[in-house]
Write a protein that holds these residues in place. Sequence first.
Motif, mmCIF file in Angstrom:
data_model
loop_
_atom_site.group_PDB
_atom_site.id
_atom_site.type_symbol
_atom_site.label_atom_id
_atom_site.label_comp_id
_atom_site.label_asym_id
_atom_site.label_seq_id
_atom_site.Cartn_x
_atom_site.Cartn_y
_atom_site.Cartn_z
ATOM 1 N N PHE A 22 0.818 -1.210 0.000
ATOM 2 C CA PHE A 22 0.000 0.000 0.000
ATOM 3 C C PHE A 22 0.854 1.264 0.000
ATOM 4 N N ILE A 23 1.990 1.254 0.679
ATOM 5 C CA ILE A 23 2.883 2.409 0.655
ATOM 6 C C ILE A 23 3.464 2.597 -0.746
ATOM 7 N N ALA A 24 3.887 1.516 -1.380
ATOM 8 C CA ALA A 24 4.437 1.605 -2.738
ATOM 9 C C ALA A 24 3.372 2.067 -3.722
ATOM 10 N N ARG A 25 2.155 1.578 -3.584
ATOM 11 C CA ARG A 25 1.059 1.980 -4.479
ATOM 12 C C ARG A 25 0.765 3.459 -4.333
ATOM 13 N N LYS A 26 0.679 3.948 -3.094
ATOM 14 C CA LYS A 26 0.398 5.367 -2.841
ATOM 15 C C LYS A 26 1.522 6.236 -3.403
ATOM 16 N N THR A 27 2.761 5.828 -3.207
ATOM 17 C CA THR A 27 3.898 6.583 -3.724
ATOM 18 C C THR A 27 3.880 6.637 -5.240
ATOM 19 N N MET A 28 3.589 5.522 -5.876
ATOM 20 C CA MET A 28 3.550 5.473 -7.340
ATOM 21 C C MET A 28 2.411 6.312 -7.897
ATOM 22 N N MET A 29 1.245 6.280 -7.273
ATOM 23 C CA MET A 29 0.119 7.096 -7.727
ATOM 24 C C MET A 29 0.449 8.588 -7.624
ATOM 25 N N ASN A 30 1.093 8.991 -6.524
ATOM 26 C CA ASN A 30 1.494 10.392 -6.377
ATOM 27 C C ASN A 30 2.516 10.778 -7.433
ATOM 28 N N TYR A 31 3.458 9.896 -7.725
ATOM 29 C CA TYR A 31 4.469 10.176 -8.743
ATOM 30 C C TYR A 31 3.828 10.349 -10.116
ATOM 31 N N LEU A 32 2.915 9.459 -10.465
ATOM 32 C CA LEU A 32 2.257 9.555 -11.765
ATOM 33 C C LEU A 32 1.356 10.774 -11.862
ATOM 34 N N LYS A 33 0.780 11.196 -10.742
ATOM 35 C CA LYS A 33 -0.058 12.391 -10.761
ATOM 36 C C LYS A 33 0.794 13.638 -11.002
ATOM 37 N N ASN A 35 3.906 13.606 -12.403
ATOM 38 C CA ASN A 35 4.654 13.433 -13.643
ATOM 39 C C ASN A 35 3.880 12.508 -14.573
ATOM 40 N N PRO A 36 2.871 13.037 -15.238
ATOM 41 C CA PRO A 36 2.089 12.151 -16.106
ATOM 42 C C PRO A 36 2.947 11.575 -17.226
ATOM 43 N N PRO A 37 2.685 10.340 -17.597
ATOM 44 C CA PRO A 37 3.513 9.686 -18.601
ATOM 45 C C PRO A 37 3.351 10.279 -19.997
ATOM 46 N N ILE A 38 2.270 10.986 -20.248
ATOM 47 C CA ILE A 38 2.056 11.577 -21.570
ATOM 48 C C ILE A 38 1.321 12.901 -21.382
ATOM 49 N N GLN A 69 -9.045 7.017 -16.876
ATOM 50 C CA GLN A 69 -8.597 5.633 -16.782
ATOM 51 C C GLN A 69 -7.605 5.461 -15.631
ATOM 52 N N MET A 70 -6.821 6.486 -15.326
ATOM 53 C CA MET A 70 -5.822 6.405 -14.255
ATOM 54 C C MET A 70 -6.447 6.461 -12.882
ATOM 55 N N LYS A 71 -7.668 6.987 -12.770
ATOM 56 C CA LYS A 71 -8.302 7.126 -11.448
ATOM 57 C C LYS A 71 -8.762 5.812 -10.912
#
Length: 71
Positions: A22-33, A35-38, A69-71
């Motif tokens: 859950f910590i890794a998931r939360k960190t990754m979601m914040n990173y993608l928010k 720094n969007p991939p596109i 789709q990311m939400k």
Amino acid sequence: MLWINILVGVLSLIAGVAIGFFIARKTMMNYLKKNPPINEKMLRVMMMQMGMNPSQKKITQMMKAMNNQMK
């Protein structure tokens, strides 16, 4: 006494894996928010490479679809 130690170890391992996930998931979601991939510029270039002449409306629709789709 030995089985209690084994049980505590297994439960600790399971709890650690769950908390880590859950910590890794939360960190990754914040990173993608942040720094969007596109972005719109990249999307426009991709569409032009595919031979399309993208309008701003079409790009906005595709970006909204990707964000939903990311939400």
